[in-house]
Design a protein around this motif. Structure first.
Motif, short mmCIF file in Angstrom:
data_model
loop_
_atom_site.label_atom_id
_atom_site.label_comp_id
_atom_site.label_asym_id
_atom_site.label_seq_id
_atom_site.Cartn_x
_atom_site.Cartn_y
_atom_site.Cartn_z
N LYS A 53 0.84 -1.21 0.00
CA LYS A 53 0.00 0.00 0.00
C LYS A 53 0.87 1.26 0.00
N LEU A 54 1.93 1.25 0.84
CA LEU A 54 2.80 2.43 0.90
C LEU A 54 3.53 2.63 -0.43
N HIS A 65 2.43 1.67 -3.39
CA HIS A 65 1.42 2.19 -4.32
C HIS A 65 1.17 3.67 -4.06
N LEU A 66 1.06 4.06 -2.78
CA LEU A 66 0.84 5.46 -2.43
C LEU A 66 2.04 6.30 -2.85
N GLU A 67 3.24 5.76 -2.64
CA GLU A 67 4.46 6.48 -3.03
C GLU A 67 4.47 6.70 -4.55
N GLU A 98 1.85 6.77 -6.52
CA GLU A 98 0.78 7.73 -6.83
C GLU A 98 1.26 9.14 -6.51
N LEU A 99 1.93 9.26 -5.35
CA LEU A 99 2.43 10.59 -4.97
C LEU A 99 3.51 11.06 -5.95
#
Length: 152
Positions: free
Chosen positions: A125-126, A128-130, A132-133
């Motif tokens: 998740k992190l 993927h978030l990274e 995306e960010l």
């Protein structure tokens, strides 16, 4: 023995000493049989009750010993039964401890697997978030660059 019995025994000795000697037989004498029987009867009557009771005590001794043996056997049997119970309880305790160790080991293994799964899930998740960010940051940079070109 009481004094009366000793006196009566002395009377038998005297009766034998006073008896006439048998010719040519130095060790034999003629005694008054009735007198000796009377003395023996008196001895029998004079014997203390304890001597008569001694036979009863000897007879009772056998039954007392038999009863003591029975009680000892009961005690031994109870001790053996108790020992078997304790051994059985010890075996149950060992089995329970083995089962508890097995359960604890399985629980620890499952906890490790869950931690690893959770760590992998969170890491995914992190990441993927990274991404995306990073993508959003790149889009923002592009937008800012576009904005500067239009103004510029």
């Amino acid at each position: 023995m009481n004094e009366n019995v000793n006196e009566l025994l002395n009377m038998i000795d005297e009766a034998m000493e006073e008896g006439r000697k048998v010719p040519f037989m130095e060790s034999q004498r003629i005694v008054d049989i009735e007198a000796v029987h009377e003395i023996l009867d008196e001895i029998r009557r004079a014997l203390p009750d304890e001597i008569r009771q001694a036979k009863n005590i000897v007879n009772d001794r056998s039954s007392i010993i038999a009863k003591a043996k029975e009680e000892a056997e009961v005690i031994i049997r109870r001790a053996e039964e108790r020992a078997q119970v304790l051994v059985s309880e010890e075996q149950i305790t060992r089995a329970a401890q083995a089962k508890a160790t097995e359960i604890l080991s399985a629980a620890q293994s499952e906890a490790r697997q869950m931690r690893n799964s959770i760590t992998d899930f969170c890491d995914g998740k992190l990441k993927h978030l990274e991404e995306e960010l990073a993508h959003t940051a790149a889009d923002m940079k592009t937008l800012r660059g576009s904005l500067r070109q239009k103004n510029g």
